[in-house]
Design a protein around this motif. Structure first.
Motif, PDB file in Angstrom:
ATOM      1  N   ASP A 415       0.828  -1.209   0.000  1.00  0.00           N
ATOM      2  CA  ASP A 415       0.000   0.000   0.000  1.00  0.00           C
ATOM      3  C   ASP A 415       0.864   1.262   0.000  1.00  0.00           C
ATOM      4  O   ASP A 415       0.533   2.257  -0.662  1.00  0.00           O
ATOM      5  N   GLU A 465      -3.542   8.496   7.039  1.00  0.00           N
ATOM      6  CA  GLU A 465      -4.775   7.728   6.942  1.00  0.00           C
ATOM      7  C   GLU A 465      -4.471   6.242   6.831  1.00  0.00           C
ATOM      8  O   GLU A 465      -5.106   5.399   7.497  1.00  0.00           O
ATOM      9  N   LEU A 466      -3.506   5.911   5.996  1.00  0.00           N
ATOM     10  CA  LEU A 466      -3.131   4.505   5.792  1.00  0.00           C
ATOM     11  C   LEU A 466      -2.589   3.888   7.079  1.00  0.00           C
ATOM     12  O   LEU A 466      -3.036   2.818   7.516  1.00  0.00           O
ATOM     13  N   ASN A 469      -5.552   4.604  10.306  1.00  0.00           N
ATOM     14  CA  ASN A 469      -6.922   4.081  10.203  1.00  0.00           C
ATOM     15  C   ASN A 469      -7.009   2.708   9.561  1.00  0.00           C
ATOM     16  O   ASN A 469      -7.934   1.954   9.846  1.00  0.00           O
ATOM     17  N   LYS A 470      -6.071   2.375   8.686  1.00  0.00           N
ATOM     18  CA  LYS A 470      -6.143   1.053   8.068  1.00  0.00           C
ATOM     19  C   LYS A 470      -5.377   0.000   8.866  1.00  0.00           C
ATOM     20  O   LYS A 470      -5.845  -1.136   9.010  1.00  0.00           O
ATOM     21  N   TYR A 471      -4.206   0.380   9.407  1.00  0.00           N
ATOM     22  CA  TYR A 471      -3.362  -0.640  10.046  1.00  0.00           C
ATOM     23  C   TYR A 471      -3.116  -0.396  11.535  1.00  0.00           C
ATOM     24  O   TYR A 471      -2.459  -1.219  12.177  1.00  0.00           O
TER      25      TYR A 471
END
Length: 936
Positions: A415, A465-466, A469-471
């Motif tokens: 990502d 954000e990555l 919030n994602k990881y």
């Protein structure tokens, strides 16, 4: 917080009662220079205060409180996130902060903040121990910064960083209170005087520990590397508020107090190690291997993506297997260690078993050969500078570091690569400490164009954000929050935890004066302010990334400017010139601080990640500053070189006559008085000024194995000092020792007029210097039978100059190298009892002759001492005569290290030996004199 601007004139007046005016820096050039650290931010301080002890720290803090002036602490300035810059008061460490005390047979070490990390490890090496933190900048960064940023590195992970290994510290709080948490009396006094503060910390800790959700969140966040915000884990890991305070200071980035000393629990440094470069078909398979290796006996696992390998694959010395790999190939650099060879072998066997379950492009091949595994680690260490060296002029290199749960590493890396490409950072590379899920991503950025700044802002928003919030990872894993992630702390930690951090800040720094804008900032765009420009200045230095690794090598650092600061300052002068802005004052100040006091020794290049030799810029600027008349004088001296050297010998002879009649001390005093009366226009002449060399070209004696010997200018001109028991000139002694070893000496024809050009080059007369080098080359070519014979030069600076100029055309050998490798095996020195000092000068260091110089000394003396903290001597050809303050500053640590009964000091540059003798008050000579004495 909105503040009234402090009255810095009044503050400065107040500070003069705290410390000498000479250590309160206010001139615009040095304020600009000190407004730079390794980050991509710049703030120009109003005052730079160079503090030398705790009393001065407390005094500066008190003055800043009285005037409402923010203050920032700075150690080495190698921080990457803007922690060490200020537009108010910048407090830097002067001399006096370098104490390192090893305790309990190396299991504990007490360090002041000015100690370089690698120096702490050198002190511990005899005990097979080291400090836990191992940042990549350990050769340059200082303990104050390591602790204040909770810096980690490739091996320490989350178990051996400063937070885990701190035992106690001496700290100065914002209110000026000094507490030593390792001293019972100091602790008792602090508990009484600051009972309310400790009570509030205790209450914070209880509330957090009682809140299972918040406590669990904190433990989860610190299960991986995390330096975002304050060390909130202190509130759940400890119950004593003093322990909480100590551990909150770790990673606080100078926002809560000043760390005046820290005591670390040390960790083992195993002598046996082996490394392997493993290649995997894709990132997913590499990360499968990382998860498996997490349970194996490995000390480091470094991940490098395909772009990383591509940017170094064509560099000299890189292994062939990293060239021409398919897209997507990912590498892991794995290191294993063991206390014994058997333990290492057992660890490698277990690692091999683990790796049998994954797919590699080539079978794992570990090597314990120091050269081979050193080559492998050059790949990893060369990534950041490789990108920095090829970036477009005017851009900077940004290195960010994040951490992910290890089970998400493969997907997160993919990502992250996608985000880099999406935002046009096609040159970006990704690498990092895979065992900790810690990734660095490096890219180039232009902050001089608004659209580019906007692109960077969008990119960082999506990165945050990555990661968050994602990881649920860490936005900062080991580089500290700094300025660039301060606005994102609440996004990562949430409202409740961030409010707790603001409470901590308010409790320990109620006036908000300690490093504001760092670690916490409510301005969502604060990371886009005060971005540092990197305008074109000169092709010789445009690749500089301003990391500061050079500074520890520089003899003028702390006197005037360091190499980094010279480049920073010249960049600003160049920018102003290009923009038609006035730069007269900066140029005037730069003449002395940048040009006149630069030794141009070249040692900075040996520590520079991109190989910049700032002295080349200095010599170029000297040449540009010279008028046509000076160039004409240089050309005349070149054409009449023999006569110029004869005049120099005559002058030395006259000074020696005065020294014999009046005594060396009286002669030096008279010269000093004359220098004072002339306003510094006459040279400084010390007690150890050389006599005139009694030089006559010795008759060639080709009866033995022939070798060309070129006596350099200084050797032909300068004999031993008046009071030196040795009376023979260097050429006489060198010829005698070579003959004793069975070598027939060949002297080049016309030697009296020959010169390598070093003296001209250092003045900026490059064309004249190269003309003299070409003349010497022709003479050496003839003398060496068209290059068949080796050519020995008796001054390391000259040997380095000719090696660089000639390349492979002729075989030039430094006298240190030849004496060690060729002469010593044929001789049988009887080691003398009297101790000697050894100085490895800049020319010898650049040739890698440190071990050979020391080896020669140890073969000839039972005790040979290389003084600590003595690098370049700063004599710099003739700077010791014209700018003696440079020599004084460079050798300020020498005199206390002269052992009782010391016979002499030994080196391999005659001019260096003058300054060394003056400061040590013992004779200094070429190392060949020692070999001669002990082999007669």
């Amino acid at each position: 917080m909105t503040r009234t601007a402090p009255d810095y004139s009044a503050l400065l007046q107040d500070l003069t009662g705290v410390m000498p005016v000479s250590r309160l820096i206010t001139d615009p050039l040095r304020r600009l220079a000190y407004g730079t650290d390794a980050s991509f931010y710049r703030l120009v301080p109003q005052v730079v205060a160079e503090v030398r002890d705790e009393a001065e720290v407390k005094g500066v803090l008190a003055a800043c409180r009285r005037h409402g002036a923010p203050v920032t602490f700075r150690a080495a300035g190698t921080s990457l996130s803007g922690q060490a810059v200020s537009d108010s008061v910048l407090m830097i460490l002067g001399t006096g902060w370098t104490q390192a005390v090893v305790e309990d047979e190396g299991k504990r070490i007490r360090l002041q903040p000015g100690v370089i990390g690698a120096e702490a490890n050198r002190r511990l090496a005899a005990f097979a121990r080291k400090i836990g933190p191992d940042p990549a900048s350990i050769d340059s960064c200082k303990i104050g910064g390591i602790a204040a940023n909770n810096a980690s590195g490739m091996c320490c992970g989350t178990s051996d960083n400063s937070y885990q290994t701190v035992m106690s510290m001496r700290l100065v709080l914002a209110d000026g209170t000094l507490v030593d948490t390792g001293n019972p009396e100091s602790v008792a006094a602090f508990r009484a005087s600051h009972a309310e503060l400790l009570s509030r910390l205790d209450d914070m800790g209880r509330r957090v520990r009682d809140d299972e959700t918040l406590a669990g969140r904190i433990r989860h966040k610190f299960a991986i590397k995390n330096t975002t915000g304050y060390s909130l884990n202190a509130l759940v890991d400890f119950t004593d508020p003093l322990d909480i305070l100590t551990h909150l200071m770790i990673g606080s980035e100078g926002t809560l107090g000043f760390i005046a000393e820290i005591t670390y629990r040390t960790v083992p440094e195993h002598a046996h190690k082996a490394s392997a470069l493993l290649l995997f078909p894709d990132i997913a398979e590499a990360c499968r291997a990382v998860v498996a290796l997490k349970q194996a006996p490995v000390s480091a696992v470094e991940l490098m993506d395909r772009a990383s390998l591509r940017c170094v694959e064509d560099k000299p010395g890189m292994p062939a297997q990293i060239r021409g790999l398919a897209d997507g190939v990912t590498s892991l650099l794995v290191e294993a260690r063991g206390e014994t060879a058997e333990a290492l072998a057992a660890n490698l066997a277990e690692i091999g078993r683990v790796l049998s379950g994954v797919t590699t492009l080539f079978p794992p091949a570990f090597t314990d050969d120091p050269y081979e595994y050193g080559t492998l680690w050059k790949i990893r260490k060369g990534l950041f500078p490789a990108l920095g060296a090829v970036r477009k002029v005017g851009t900077t290199v940004i290195i960010e570091d994040v951490a992910f749960p290890i089970e998400s590493l493969a997907a997160a890396t993919t990502d992250l690569e996608h985000l880099c490409r999406k935002h046009g950072y096609d040159e970006a590379i990704i690498f990092g400490h895979a065992l900790d899920g810690n990734l660095h991503f490096t890219f180039t950025q232009d902050f001089g164009i608004k659209e580019e700044v906007d692109r960077y802002a969008r990119f960082m928003d999506e990165v945050a954000e990555l990661v968050v919030n994602k990881y649920d990872g860490s936005l900062k894993a080991e580089h500290g929050t700094g300025r660039n992630m301060a606005p994102f702390v609440e996004m990562e930690w949430g409202t409740e935890a961030t409010a707790l951090m603001w409470d901590i800040k308010g409790l320990l720094d109620p006036l908000g004066l300690l490093n504001p804008g760092v670690l916490l900032d409510k301005d969502p765009r604060a990371h886009l302010n005060n971005l540092k420009p990197l305008p074109a200045a000169d092709s010789l230095v445009d690749t500089c990334i301003e990391c500061g690794f050079c500074e520890r090598m520089c003899p003028s650092h702390g006197l005037t400017l360091s190499p980094r600061q010279r480049i920073t300052s010249w960049r600003e002068i160049s920018r102003r010139t290009a923009a038609n802005e006035n730069s007269d004052e900066l140029r005037r100040l730069y003449d002395y601080q940048g040009i006149d006091t630069c030794a141009a020794c070249g040692l900075c290049a040996t520590a520079c990640p991109v190989g910049i030799e700032t002295g080349r810029l200095t010599k170029s600027l000297r040449g540009r500053r010279l008028g046509s008349g000076a160039h004409a004088v240089g050309q005349w001296a070149s054409r009449h070189y023999g006569a110029a050297m004869a005049a120099t010998r005559f002058g030395l002879g006259a000074a020696a006559l005065v020294s014999r009649l009046a005594g060396p001390s009286a002669m030096a005093a008279m010269a000093s008085g004359l220098r004072t009366l002339s306003g510094g226009r006459t040279p400084k002449l010390g007690e150890h000024l050389p006599t005139a060399a009694d030089f006559a070209p010795p008759a060639n004696a080709p009866s033995g194995e022939r070798v060309v010997y070129f006596p350099t200018c200084a050797a032909r001109t300068m004999g031993p000092a008046s009071g030196d028991p040795e009376k023979d000139s260097l050429p006489t002694v060198m010829t005698r020792v070579l003959a004793r070893a069975g070598f027939g000496v060949v002297i080049p024809d016309g030697v009296e007029n020959l010169c390598c050009g070093q003296a001209f080059e250092s003045k900026g007369l490059q064309a004249t210097a190269d003309a003299k080098a070409a003349e010497l080359e022709a003479a050496l070519f003839k003398a060496s039978d068209h290059g068949r014979l080796p050519i020995v030069m008796d001054a390391s600076a000259c040997a380095w100059r000719m090696k660089t100029y000639l390349g492979e055309r002729l075989k030039v050998v430094d006298s240190v190298e030849f004496l060690h490798d060729a002469a010593l095996p044929r001789l049988s020195p009887t080691p003398q009892d009297a101790p000697v000092l050894v100085h490895v000068n800049c020319g010898a260091r650049k040739q890698g002759l440190d071990d050979k110089m020391v080896g020669l000394a140890k073969a000839c003396a039972k005790t040979a001492i290389v003084p600590e903290a003595v690098g370049c001597c700063g004599f710099a050809g003739d700077k010791g005569f014209t700018n003696p303050e440079l020599n004084d500053h460079a050798l300020r640590h020498l005199a206390p290290q002269v052992p009782q009964g010391c016979e002499a000091g030994y080196s391999s540059n005659r001019t260096c030996e003058i300054g060394l003798a003056d400061h040590a008050d013992v004779p200094y000579r070429s190392i060949v004199y020692l070999l001669d004495r002990t082999t007669r």
